[in-house]
Design an enzyme around this catalytic site. Structure first.
Site, PDB file in Angstrom:
ATOM      1  NE  ARG A  89       7.058   2.951  -7.804  1.00  0.00           N
ATOM      2  CZ  ARG A  89       6.092   2.547  -8.322  1.00  0.00           C
ATOM      3  NH1 ARG A  89       4.796   2.845  -7.558  1.00  0.00           N
ATOM      4  NH2 ARG A  89       5.770   1.604  -9.183  1.00  0.00           N
ATOM      5  CG  ASN A  96       1.490  -4.773  -1.233  1.00  0.00           C
ATOM      6  OD1 ASN A  96       1.315  -5.184  -0.129  1.00  0.00           O
ATOM      7  ND2 ASN A  96       0.985  -3.867  -1.851  1.00  0.00           N
ATOM      8  CG  ASP A 149      -5.516   2.123 -16.061  1.00  0.00           C
ATOM      9  OD1 ASP A 149      -5.876   2.394 -14.949  1.00  0.00           O
ATOM     10  OD2 ASP A 149      -4.538   1.420 -16.026  1.00  0.00           O
TER      11      ASP A 149
HETATM   12  N1  APR Z   1      -3.334 -13.260   2.845  1.00  0.00           N
HETATM   13  C1  APR Z   1      -4.551 -12.789   2.788  1.00  0.00           C
HETATM   14  N2  APR Z   1      -5.020 -11.686   2.889  1.00  0.00           N
HETATM   15  C2  APR Z   1      -4.195 -10.626   3.244  1.00  0.00           C
HETATM   16  C3  APR Z   1      -2.685 -11.007   3.417  1.00  0.00           C
HETATM   17  C4  APR Z   1      -2.383 -12.382   3.301  1.00  0.00           C
HETATM   18  N3  APR Z   1      -1.101 -12.992   3.338  1.00  0.00           N
HETATM   19  N4  APR Z   1      -1.839  -9.747   3.922  1.00  0.00           N
HETATM   20  C5  APR Z   1      -3.023  -9.119   3.773  1.00  0.00           C
HETATM   21  N5  APR Z   1      -4.259  -9.180   3.380  1.00  0.00           N
HETATM   22  C6  APR Z   1      -5.474  -8.663   3.247  1.00  0.00           C
HETATM   23  C7  APR Z   1      -5.684  -7.506   4.515  1.00  0.00           C
HETATM   24  O1  APR Z   1      -5.837  -8.501   5.808  1.00  0.00           O
HETATM   25  C8  APR Z   1      -6.931  -6.900   3.993  1.00  0.00           C
HETATM   26  O2  APR Z   1      -7.954  -7.330   4.511  1.00  0.00           O
HETATM   27  O3  APR Z   1      -5.412  -7.967   2.190  1.00  0.00           O
HETATM   28  C9  APR Z   1      -6.993  -6.938   2.422  1.00  0.00           C
HETATM   29  C10 APR Z   1      -6.597  -5.707   1.551  1.00  0.00           C
HETATM   30  O4  APR Z   1      -7.616  -5.010   1.639  1.00  0.00           O
HETATM   31  P1  APR Z   1      -7.501  -3.530   1.767  1.00  0.00           P
HETATM   32  O5  APR Z   1      -6.303  -3.167   2.743  1.00  0.00           O
HETATM   33  O6  APR Z   1      -8.866  -2.883   2.029  1.00  0.00           O
HETATM   34  O7  APR Z   1      -7.069  -2.879   0.267  1.00  0.00           O
HETATM   35  P2  APR Z   1      -7.999  -2.938  -0.988  1.00  0.00           P
HETATM   36  O8  APR Z   1      -8.348  -1.544  -1.215  1.00  0.00           O
HETATM   37  O9  APR Z   1      -8.908  -3.993  -0.999  1.00  0.00           O
HETATM   38  O10 APR Z   1      -6.660  -3.033  -2.025  1.00  0.00           O
HETATM   39  C11 APR Z   1      -6.143  -4.461  -2.119  1.00  0.00           C
HETATM   40  O11 APR Z   1      -5.992  -4.152  -4.333  1.00  0.00           O
HETATM   41  O12 APR Z   1      -6.005  -2.466  -6.099  1.00  0.00           O
HETATM   42  C12 APR Z   1      -5.201  -2.794  -5.092  1.00  0.00           C
HETATM   43  O13 APR Z   1      -3.834  -1.344  -4.633  1.00  0.00           O
HETATM   44  C13 APR Z   1      -4.866  -2.090  -3.961  1.00  0.00           C
HETATM   45  O14 APR Z   1      -2.827  -3.732  -3.420  1.00  0.00           O
HETATM   46  C14 APR Z   1      -4.086  -3.255  -3.142  1.00  0.00           C
HETATM   47  C15 APR Z   1      -5.292  -4.235  -3.208  1.00  0.00           C
END
Ligand code: APR
Length: 311
Positions: A89, A96, A149
């Site tokens: 975690r 992130n 939520d």
């Molecule tokens: N700048 C821009 N985009 C980024 C970066 C960055 N530095 N790093 C990662 N990403 C993009 C990834 O390329 C990806 O397309 O963030 C996107 C995340 O998308 P998903 O993996 O589909 O995740 P998602 O389900 O959209 O969730 C995103 O929201 O609800 C929360 O827990 C969830 O933290 C997660 C976020």
């Protein structure tokens, strides 16, 4: 309608939020930003091509940099990675946090007046990172957790009671996770206290299901997590701001003594309008609810300690 809303992260939550924002015509332009080449451009173009059918004039554009995002009045942050097998975690928090730090620096530079709506998880800590790195006041860095939520809680209650979701009024406070605090005493069905309509075991079951709402979806999907309801939730917050609706919504806000807690992002009832977070409402809590809120705050502070904000 405002001029520009940027959504950072063109994944499931971000892309779906961009589409919902465009369909509601909340801004003249929606900019979708992601680090993956081609993905924001392709998804944005696809969404823009749905405009003649859906009947919106919001132009959706994609980019790998923040130049097209310059001057956005609202920025939605969904960038991040999902927890991978074997990842602790704390590792997830640090990864992130680095992503959100980098995104926040860009927001500070290109969108200095923006109201930032944070969706990336762990939510409460990512809000803090955004606030610290941008240096924006608490009015302009707000987290999306409680609306989602609460929507889950309302959906489960409507199902159990066989009534319209529209008639369920409720509020889920606290952290976004195991420590969320659904306020049963403030849950009503068109003004009727829910405790008159459902017995304690039934309510306890619904509260428990709400707490595990995110995990329930992950169990089904196996890869990936919820995005339809999360994107709807952040769109509702954006709409309250764009249309200056003064909605009272449960959001993650930086508390400064409210509920006796300071120095942490926590889900509390917020008034959202054109100024962003315009007010935090303090409602009377039972001893158990206050204790649960304190526990939430302590859990968020513990996760904050795992993150270094040094460059
Ligand atoms: N700048 C821009 N985009 C980024 C970066 C960055 N530095 N790093 C990662 N990403 C993009 C990834 O390329 C990806 O397309 O963030 C996107 C995340 O998308 P998903 O993996 O589909 O995740 P998602 O389900 O959209 O969730 C995103 O929201 O609800 C929360 O827990 C969830 O933290 C997660 C976020």
């Amino acid at each position: 309608m405002i001029e520009k809303i940027t959504v950072v992260g063109a994944g499931n939550v971000g892309a779906t939020a961009a589409q919902r924002i465009a369909e509601k015509a909340l801004a003249r332009t929606v900019v979708l930003v992601d680090v993956i080449e081609g993905v924001p451009q392709g998804k944005a173009l696809d969404q823009w091509e749905s405009a003649p059918i859906e009947g919106f004039d919001t132009h959706v554009v994609g980019a790998n940099d923040y130049i097209p995002a310059a001057g956005s009045e609202i920025v939605v942050v969904t960038a991040g990675i999902a927890r991978k097998p074997g990842m602790s975690r704390d590792d997830l928090v640090r990864t992130n946090a680095d992503i959100v730090k980098q995104v926040s620096q860009q927001i500070k530079q290109h969108c200095p007046k923006a109201i930032v709506l944070v969706v990336s998880n762990p939510l409460d800590v990512m809000c803090w990172v955004t606030k610290q790195v941008t240096g924006f006041p608490r009015e302009r860095v707000i987290g999306m957790a409680g609306v989602l939520d609460t929507a889950r809680y309302r959906a489960f209650l409507a199902e159990a009671l066989d009534v319209s979701v529209e008639d369920i009024q409720a509020m889920v406070l606290g952290g976004h996770g195991d420590t969320m605090v659904p306020l049963i005493s403030y849950t009503t069905v068109s003004g009727i206290p829910v405790t008159q309509l459902l017995d304690k075991p039934a309510l306890d079951k619904i509260v428990e299901r709400t707490r595990n709402g995110g995990a329930e979806i992950v169990t089904f999907l196996k890869t990936g997590s919820a995005y339809y309801a999360p994107s709807a939730a952040v769109t509702e917050m954006a709409e309250a701001i764009v249309r200056d609706k003064k909605r009272i919504l449960p959001c993650a806000a930086w508390v400064q003594g409210e509920y006796g807690i300071s120095g942490v992002y926590l889900g509390v009832p917020c008034k959202l309008g054109r100024g962003g977070l315009e007010r935090i409402l303090e409602v009377k809590l039972s001893g158990d609810e206050q204790a649960a809120l304190n526990k939430s705050a302590a859990a968020v502070q513990e996760t904050m300690a795992a993150v270094s904000l040094k460059p």
